[in-house]
Design a protein around this motif. Structure first.
Motif, PDB file in Angstrom:
ATOM      1  N   LYS A  25       0.967  -1.138  -0.044  1.00 23.69           N
ATOM      2  CA  LYS A  25       0.047  -0.002   0.082  1.00 23.69           C
ATOM      3  C   LYS A  25       0.889   1.198   0.047  1.00 23.69           C
ATOM      4  O   LYS A  25       1.734   1.264   0.662  1.00 23.69           O
ATOM      5  CB  LYS A  25      -1.065   0.007   1.363  1.00 23.69           C
ATOM      6  CG  LYS A  25      -1.912  -0.902   1.176  1.00 23.69           C
ATOM      7  CD  LYS A  25      -2.897  -0.899   2.478  1.00 23.69           C
ATOM      8  CE  LYS A  25      -4.121  -1.857   2.408  1.00 23.69           C
ATOM      9  NZ  LYS A  25      -5.156  -1.579   1.250  1.00 23.69           N
ATOM     10  N   PRO A  27       0.953   5.894  -0.317  1.00 21.20           N
ATOM     11  CA  PRO A  27       0.368   7.162  -0.230  1.00 21.20           C
ATOM     12  C   PRO A  27      -0.074   7.371  -2.016  1.00 21.20           C
ATOM     13  O   PRO A  27       0.873   6.903  -2.754  1.00 21.20           O
ATOM     14  CB  PRO A  27       1.335   8.079   0.310  1.00 21.20           C
ATOM     15  CG  PRO A  27       2.757   7.483  -0.010  1.00 21.20           C
ATOM     16  CD  PRO A  27       2.528   5.925   0.215  1.00 21.20           C
ATOM     17  N   MET A 103      -9.352   5.858  -2.512  1.00 25.29           N
ATOM     18  CA  MET A 103      -9.609   5.413  -1.164  1.00 25.29           C
ATOM     19  C   MET A 103      -9.761   3.901  -1.026  1.00 25.29           C
ATOM     20  O   MET A 103      -9.533   3.349  -0.030  1.00 25.29           O
ATOM     21  CB  MET A 103     -10.446   6.148  -0.430  1.00 25.29           C
ATOM     22  CG  MET A 103     -10.038   7.767  -0.075  1.00 25.29           C
ATOM     23  SD  MET A 103     -11.146   8.700   1.019  1.00 25.29           S
ATOM     24  CE  MET A 103     -10.175   9.961   1.490  1.00 25.29           C
ATOM     25  N   ASP A 109      -2.847   3.467   0.443  1.00 25.29           N
ATOM     26  CA  ASP A 109      -3.127   3.719   1.900  1.00 25.29           C
ATOM     27  C   ASP A 109      -4.277   4.840   2.131  1.00 25.29           C
ATOM     28  O   ASP A 109      -3.763   6.169   1.688  1.00 25.29           O
ATOM     29  CB  ASP A 109      -1.904   4.280   2.436  1.00 25.29           C
ATOM     30  CG  ASP A 109      -1.939   4.523   3.869  1.00 25.29           C
ATOM     31  OD1 ASP A 109      -3.036   4.735   4.599  1.00 25.29           O
ATOM     32  OD2 ASP A 109      -0.953   4.650   4.567  1.00 25.29           O
ATOM     33  N   ALA A 110      -5.408   4.435   2.511  1.00 23.93           N
ATOM     34  CA  ALA A 110      -6.707   5.402   2.126  1.00 23.93           C
ATOM     35  C   ALA A 110      -6.261   6.610   3.394  1.00 23.93           C
ATOM     36  O   ALA A 110      -6.944   7.634   3.222  1.00 23.93           O
ATOM     37  CB  ALA A 110      -7.680   4.658   2.857  1.00 23.93           C
ATOM     38  N   GLN A 111      -5.477   6.465   4.263  1.00 24.03           N
ATOM     39  CA  GLN A 111      -4.942   7.594   5.240  1.00 24.03           C
ATOM     40  C   GLN A 111      -4.293   8.614   4.548  1.00 24.03           C
ATOM     41  O   GLN A 111      -4.060   9.675   5.217  1.00 24.03           O
ATOM     42  CB  GLN A 111      -4.580   7.208   6.516  1.00 24.03           C
ATOM     43  CG  GLN A 111      -5.386   6.113   7.206  1.00 24.03           C
ATOM     44  CD  GLN A 111      -6.688   6.700   7.683  1.00 24.03           C
ATOM     45  OE1 GLN A 111      -6.979   7.707   8.145  1.00 24.03           O
ATOM     46  NE2 GLN A 111      -7.849   5.799   6.963  1.00 24.03           N
ATOM     47  N   LYS A 112      -3.661   8.212   3.487  1.00 23.67           N
ATOM     48  CA  LYS A 112      -2.467   9.190   2.915  1.00 23.67           C
ATOM     49  C   LYS A 112      -3.155   9.530   1.263  1.00 23.67           C
ATOM     50  O   LYS A 112      -2.268   9.360   0.440  1.00 23.67           O
ATOM     51  CB  LYS A 112      -1.174   8.532   2.842  1.00 23.67           C
ATOM     52  CG  LYS A 112      -0.694   8.326   4.270  1.00 23.67           C
ATOM     53  CD  LYS A 112       0.624   7.783   4.401  1.00 23.67           C
ATOM     54  CE  LYS A 112       1.253   7.860   5.635  1.00 23.67           C
ATOM     55  NZ  LYS A 112       2.631   7.082   5.632  1.00 23.67           N
ATOM     56  N   THR A 129     -12.109  18.895   0.471  1.00 25.22           N
ATOM     57  CA  THR A 129     -11.967  18.577   2.117  1.00 25.22           C
ATOM     58  C   THR A 129     -13.137  18.805   2.706  1.00 25.22           C
ATOM     59  O   THR A 129     -12.972  18.419   3.993  1.00 25.22           O
ATOM     60  CB  THR A 129     -10.759  19.857   2.673  1.00 25.22           C
ATOM     61  OG1 THR A 129     -11.354  20.945   2.424  1.00 25.22           O
ATOM     62  CG2 THR A 129      -9.542  19.646   1.709  1.00 25.22           C
ATOM     63  N   GLU A 133     -11.840  13.272   4.635  1.00 24.87           N
ATOM     64  CA  GLU A 133     -10.808  13.450   5.419  1.00 24.87           C
ATOM     65  C   GLU A 133      -9.377  13.137   4.691  1.00 24.87           C
ATOM     66  O   GLU A 133      -8.726  11.798   4.612  1.00 24.87           O
ATOM     67  CB  GLU A 133     -10.639  12.628   6.699  1.00 24.87           C
ATOM     68  CG  GLU A 133     -11.800  13.132   7.712  1.00 24.87           C
ATOM     69  CD  GLU A 133     -11.610  12.128   9.172  1.00 24.87           C
ATOM     70  OE1 GLU A 133     -10.553  11.800   9.337  1.00 24.87           O
ATOM     71  OE2 GLU A 133     -12.713  12.405   9.786  1.00 24.87           O
ATOM     72  N   GLY A 135      -5.186  13.056   3.188  1.00 30.67           N
ATOM     73  CA  GLY A 135      -3.916  13.169   3.725  1.00 30.67           C
ATOM     74  C   GLY A 135      -3.336  14.329   3.397  1.00 30.67           C
ATOM     75  O   GLY A 135      -2.597  14.796   4.312  1.00 30.67           O
ATOM     76  N   CYS A 231      -5.712  18.860   7.356  1.00 26.36           N
ATOM     77  CA  CYS A 231      -4.483  18.256   6.695  1.00 26.36           C
ATOM     78  C   CYS A 231      -3.184  19.068   6.358  1.00 26.36           C
ATOM     79  O   CYS A 231      -3.534  20.414   6.106  1.00 26.36           O
ATOM     80  CB  CYS A 231      -5.189  17.246   5.644  1.00 26.36           C
ATOM     81  SG  CYS A 231      -5.563  18.376   4.011  1.00 26.36           S
TER      82      CYS A 231
END
Length: 325
Positions: A25, A27, A103, A109-112, A129, A133, A135, A231
């Motif tokens: 995974k 970014p 995502m 990486d869904a957080q990034k 935004t 949410e 990254g 972010c």
């Protein structure tokens, strides 16, 4: 590794996804195009303006170890539709689908997930935004101002250049008050846009104008949206860019609640390429073909890579900072 992607829907989205060759995974960066009939690579429909800006950015960012995705706007590349009929709301629908796709991708990486907007794309990226949410938020050749403010900056620079034209031409421009007349024309045009619910209207019987696009952009407040951005935010302008006001980037840090940085690159133009010629909006088309022969600005790329590496690869380095160069 690059492959074509189709996001199904009422108007399927065609785009290009790049993924690092090793499993895992990563970014990811979504590249959102600027205004006009631009395809996923940054080229117009008729081949008159070939920049390959977004293709080059995707290749560069992919080389840093990021998944990237870029897509054709409506009525360009492989997509159906009329780009003139697309309003800001339509552009947002496409951008949201692209974020959702990224995502949910197994290699992302869904957080990034970072959204990178160029020019008008900075407005779309900022508005994303409100729904996700993210990254990170990247603003290239834009940011802070909304579309109407961008256009006013461009008109004011054009008036200034017209007034400073040597000889009789400059004298006539000043005498005829081309700035006053120009602003009156804009006022009348916007009145017509606001008095109709049509997507496209004709001016002087022949010239099509994207009325829906103007109406929706005119009520978009990017500064209010930025107040809720948590972010990391990165903004990049060139000092030779005639389409934006570099000074507005000083507002970025006070507006956002997360960490931010911005850079103003010497001898860089709107398309992120090297420009040694004077900043000019009236001569921009004249030098376009010459600019396209030049590489993306090395210092600009270094600032991009530095921010990406620090915030999404080197996670230990998280101190807040705002930079100007």
């Amino acid at each position: 590794m690059e492959k074509e992607i189709i996001i199904q829907g009422e108007n399927p989205i065609y785009g290009s996804l790049t993924i690092p060759s090793t499993e895992g995974k990563y970014p990811a960066i979504l590249i959102i195009a600027g205004s006009g009939p631009l395809d996923r690579n940054g080229n117009d429909r008729k081949g008159k303006y070939t920049t390959n800006l977004y293709k080059e950015l995707a290749e560069y960012m992919g080389g840093l170890g990021f998944v990237t995705f870029r897509y054709d706007k409506r009525g360009t590349g492989k997509r159906d539709g009329d780009w003139l009929a697309a309003g800001l709301s339509d552009l947002m629908v496409d951008a949201k689908k692209a974020v959702e796709f990224m995502m949910s991708h197994p290699n992302v990486d869904a957080q990034k997930v970072i959204v990178c907007g160029h020019s008008e794309g900075t407005i779309i990226a900022t508005k994303l935004t409100e729904s996700f949410e993210l990254g990170g938020l990247m603003l290239l050749s834009g940011g802070v101002d909304n579309l109407m403010e961008f256009l006013k900056v461009q008109r004011q620079l054009a008036y200034k250049e017209l007034f400073e034209t040597p000889g009789i031409k400059g004298w006539l421009n000043r005498k005829l008050k081309v700035d006053v007349k120009g602003e009156k024309q804009v006022e009348n045009l916007m009145k017509k846009m606001n008095q109709t619910d049509k997507d496209i209207i004709k001016i002087q019987f022949f010239f099509k104008q994207p009325a829906k696009w103007f109406r929706e952009h005119s009520v978009c407040n990017t500064r209010e949206t930025l107040k809720n951005v948590k972010c990391p935010v990165f903004a990049l302008h060139g000092d030779k860019d005639p389409l934006v006001d570099n000074k507005v980037l000083t507002e970025l840090a006070p507006l956002v609640t997360g960490k931010s940085e911005y850079h103003i690159i010497h001898n860089m133009e709107h398309g992120l390429r090297v420009q040694t010629e004077p900043r000019s909006i009236l001569n921009a088309r004249k030098i376009f073909k010459e600019l396209m022969k030049r590489p993306l600005h090395e210092e600009g790329l270094q600032k991009i890579s530095g921010w990406l590496e620090t915030n999404f690869k080197n996670v230990e380095s998280t101190d807040s900072k705002q930079e100007v160069s």
